[in-house]
Design a protein around this motif. Structure first.
Motif, PDB file in Angstrom:
ATOM      1  N   GLU A  30      -2.688 -10.311   7.223  1.00  0.00           N
ATOM      2  CA  GLU A  30      -3.351  -9.415   6.909  1.00  0.00           C
ATOM      3  C   GLU A  30      -3.196  -9.163   5.496  1.00  0.00           C
ATOM      4  N   GLN A  31      -2.501 -10.587   4.795  1.00  0.00           N
ATOM      5  CA  GLN A  31      -2.858  -9.968   3.452  1.00  0.00           C
ATOM      6  C   GLN A  31      -4.442 -10.431   2.854  1.00  0.00           C
ATOM      7  N   SER A  32      -5.466 -10.895   3.847  1.00  0.00           N
ATOM      8  CA  SER A  32      -6.419 -11.208   3.495  1.00  0.00           C
ATOM      9  C   SER A  32      -8.000 -10.472   3.599  1.00  0.00           C
ATOM     10  N   ARG A  33      -7.055  -9.150   4.034  1.00  0.00           N
ATOM     11  CA  ARG A  33      -7.922  -7.735   3.829  1.00  0.00           C
ATOM     12  C   ARG A  33      -6.898  -6.318   3.278  1.00  0.00           C
ATOM     13  N   PRO A  34      -7.148  -6.675   1.738  1.00  0.00           N
ATOM     14  CA  PRO A  34      -6.181  -5.974   1.081  1.00  0.00           C
ATOM     15  C   PRO A  34      -7.112  -4.514   1.389  1.00  0.00           C
ATOM     16  N   GLU A  35      -8.338  -4.707   1.287  1.00  0.00           N
ATOM     17  CA  GLU A  35      -9.135  -3.192   1.697  1.00  0.00           C
ATOM     18  C   GLU A  35      -8.875  -2.779   2.435  1.00  0.00           C
ATOM     19  N   MET A  36      -8.036  -3.097   3.390  1.00  0.00           N
ATOM     20  CA  MET A  36      -8.441  -2.336   4.827  1.00  0.00           C
ATOM     21  C   MET A  36      -6.580  -1.561   3.468  1.00  0.00           C
ATOM     22  N   GLY A  37      -6.059  -2.275   3.624  1.00  0.00           N
ATOM     23  CA  GLY A  37      -4.494  -1.430   2.588  1.00  0.00           C
ATOM     24  C   GLY A  37      -4.756  -0.360   2.175  1.00  0.00           C
ATOM     25  N   VAL A  38      -5.873  -0.782   1.284  1.00  0.00           N
ATOM     26  CA  VAL A  38      -6.564   0.678  -0.041  1.00  0.00           C
ATOM     27  C   VAL A  38      -7.218   1.373   0.732  1.00  0.00           C
ATOM     28  N   LYS A  39      -7.644   0.999   1.959  1.00  0.00           N
ATOM     29  CA  LYS A  39      -8.595   2.854   2.541  1.00  0.00           C
ATOM     30  C   LYS A  39      -7.365   3.353   3.660  1.00  0.00           C
ATOM     31  N   LEU A  40      -6.217   2.856   3.709  1.00  0.00           N
ATOM     32  CA  LEU A  40      -4.867   3.595   3.947  1.00  0.00           C
ATOM     33  C   LEU A  40      -4.009   4.185   3.354  1.00  0.00           C
ATOM     34  N   LEU A  41      -4.189   3.748   2.230  1.00  0.00           N
ATOM     35  CA  LEU A  41      -3.349   4.734   1.285  1.00  0.00           C
ATOM     36  C   LEU A  41      -4.341   5.755   0.780  1.00  0.00           C
ATOM     37  N   GLN A  42      -5.880   5.077   0.298  1.00  0.00           N
ATOM     38  CA  GLN A  42      -6.584   6.621   0.139  1.00  0.00           C
ATOM     39  C   GLN A  42      -6.519   8.347   1.476  1.00  0.00           C
ATOM     40  N   ARG A  43      -6.567   7.211   2.390  1.00  0.00           N
ATOM     41  CA  ARG A  43      -6.028   7.692   3.788  1.00  0.00           C
ATOM     42  C   ARG A  43      -5.157   9.023   3.767  1.00  0.00           C
ATOM     43  N   MET A  44      -4.441   7.858   2.877  1.00  0.00           N
ATOM     44  CA  MET A  44      -2.542   9.561   2.823  1.00  0.00           C
ATOM     45  C   MET A  44      -2.471  10.062   2.002  1.00  0.00           C
ATOM     46  N   ALA A  45      -3.293  10.006   0.503  1.00  0.00           N
ATOM     47  CA  ALA A  45      -3.460  10.476  -0.522  1.00  0.00           C
ATOM     48  C   ALA A  45      -4.470  12.213   0.101  1.00  0.00           C
ATOM     49  N   GLU A  46      -5.224  11.479   0.828  1.00  0.00           N
ATOM     50  CA  GLU A  46      -6.481  12.747   0.745  1.00  0.00           C
ATOM     51  C   GLU A  46      -5.539  13.334   2.048  1.00  0.00           C
ATOM     52  N   ASP A  47      -4.996  12.977   2.754  1.00  0.00           N
ATOM     53  CA  ASP A  47      -4.262  13.959   3.461  1.00  0.00           C
ATOM     54  C   ASP A  47      -2.741  14.715   2.771  1.00  0.00           C
ATOM     55  N   LEU A  48      -1.955  14.660   1.668  1.00  0.00           N
ATOM     56  CA  LEU A  48      -1.000  15.332   0.763  1.00  0.00           C
ATOM     57  C   LEU A  48      -1.880  15.649  -0.301  1.00  0.00           C
TER      58      LEU A  48
ATOM     59  N   GLU B 243      -0.352   9.111  -8.582  1.00  0.00           N
ATOM     60  CA  GLU B 243      -0.451   9.122 -10.430  1.00  0.00           C
ATOM     61  C   GLU B 243      -0.302   7.060  -9.973  1.00  0.00           C
ATOM     62  N   SER B 244      -0.349   7.314  -9.472  1.00  0.00           N
ATOM     63  CA  SER B 244      -0.704   6.005  -9.237  1.00  0.00           C
ATOM     64  C   SER B 244      -1.317   4.541  -8.005  1.00  0.00           C
ATOM     65  N   HIS B 245      -2.802   3.712  -9.087  1.00  0.00           N
ATOM     66  CA  HIS B 245      -3.807   3.997  -7.383  1.00  0.00           C
ATOM     67  C   HIS B 245      -2.960   2.993  -7.132  1.00  0.00           C
ATOM     68  N   PRO B 246      -3.562   2.753  -5.491  1.00  0.00           N
ATOM     69  CA  PRO B 246      -2.985   1.606  -5.101  1.00  0.00           C
ATOM     70  C   PRO B 246      -3.489   0.434  -5.715  1.00  0.00           C
ATOM     71  N   ARG B 247      -2.465  -1.147  -5.591  1.00  0.00           N
ATOM     72  CA  ARG B 247      -2.222  -2.047  -6.180  1.00  0.00           C
ATOM     73  C   ARG B 247      -1.259  -3.106  -5.510  1.00  0.00           C
ATOM     74  N   GLN B 248      -1.557  -4.048  -5.430  1.00  0.00           N
ATOM     75  CA  GLN B 248      -1.761  -5.138  -5.186  1.00  0.00           C
ATOM     76  C   GLN B 248      -0.460  -5.428  -5.691  1.00  0.00           C
ATOM     77  N   ASP B 249       0.952  -5.538  -4.570  1.00  0.00           N
ATOM     78  CA  ASP B 249       1.932  -6.877  -5.617  1.00  0.00           C
ATOM     79  C   ASP B 249       2.404  -7.584  -4.453  1.00  0.00           C
ATOM     80  N   GLY B 250       2.478  -8.807  -4.126  1.00  0.00           N
ATOM     81  CA  GLY B 250       2.527  -9.462  -3.826  1.00  0.00           C
ATOM     82  C   GLY B 250       2.352  -9.559  -2.221  1.00  0.00           C
ATOM     83  N   ARG B 251       3.245  -9.099  -1.262  1.00  0.00           N
ATOM     84  CA  ARG B 251       2.925  -9.355   0.013  1.00  0.00           C
ATOM     85  C   ARG B 251       2.822  -7.740   0.608  1.00  0.00           C
ATOM     86  N   ASN B 252       2.715  -7.091  -0.512  1.00  0.00           N
ATOM     87  CA  ASN B 252       2.728  -5.433  -0.775  1.00  0.00           C
ATOM     88  C   ASN B 252       1.797  -5.061  -0.968  1.00  0.00           C
TER      89      ASN B 252
END
Length: 212
Positions: A142-160, A167-176
């Motif tokens: 899954e670490q090779s698909r960071p764009e999928m993580g960005v998409k999921l977080l953006q979905r959460m932001a839009e739903d809320l 306040e802080s846009h999606p950023r990679q932090d190691g495995r997270n």
């Protein structure tokens, strides 16, 4: 009383009043720039005349700007002023709340039910005035698909979007991958709303008991 103890008591007394303004006879200057009880400018007068005006109006003469030349003094009810100031300070302490940073964790391949549950937690935190750190934990490939993580977080932001802002846009932090959402309302406002709702509920229960 021993001389040392007497001196110490005088020092403690001076320390206790040093932060309070000088009032009435404690104002020991020849003249003051006098302000009336409604904020009107009276002008520069002798301190004796200012004290006489205060006595006639049943008010106090309070030095409000001691470093001015001449010092500024105002006619007011000093006891009432101190009481109102103490009430304001108490209310400010009661309303002072610290925003906390809550955390929710998602999986990249989260199912709909789990997503809705996590979103509900985030919505409750934001509605209560707290910030939310949304974290995606990548596993294996899954670490090779960071764009999928960005998409999921953006979905959460839009739903809320109605209760929070990014306040802080999606950023990679190691495995997270991390995103921080901030509440639209201040926590003090949320707490005030909660108190009003509780008071309304108590009033409704009392009304029901009275009717019955």
């Amino acid at each position: 009383m021993a001389p040392l103890l007497r001196a110490r008591t005088r020092r403690e007394y001076r320390g206790a009043i040093i932060n309070e303004p000088r009032v009435n006879e404690r104002i020991r200057v020849p003249k003051v720039r006098l302000v009336g009880p409604a904020g009107e400018q009276v002008g520069v007068v002798r301190v004796e005349d200012a004290l006489r005006l205060a006595q006639e109006a049943n008010l106090d003469l309070v030095e409000v700007a001691p470093n001015s030349e001449p010092p500024v003094a105002k006619l007011m009810d000093y006891g009432k002023y101190k009481y109102e100031a103490a009430m304001k300070a108490r209310d400010a302490r009661r309303n002072q709340v610290n925003t906390q940073l809550k955390e929710i964790r998602l999986r990249l391949k989260i199912d709909t039910h789990d997503y809705e549950t996590k979103k509900g937690h985030a919505e409750r935190f934001l509605h209560g005035g707290d910030k939310v750190k949304v974290m995606i934990q990548f596993r294996g490939r899954e670490q090779s698909r960071p764009e999928m993580g960005v998409k999921l977080l953006q979905r959460m932001a839009e739903d809320l979007v109605e209760v929070g802002t990014v306040e802080s846009h999606p950023r990679q932090d190691g495995r997270n991958m991390v995103m921080v959402l901030a509440p639209i309302r201040k926590k003090s406002e949320a707490k005030s709303d909660q108190r009003r709702r509780r008071e309304a509920e108590r009033e409704a229960r009392r009304a029901e008991k009275t009717d019955s």
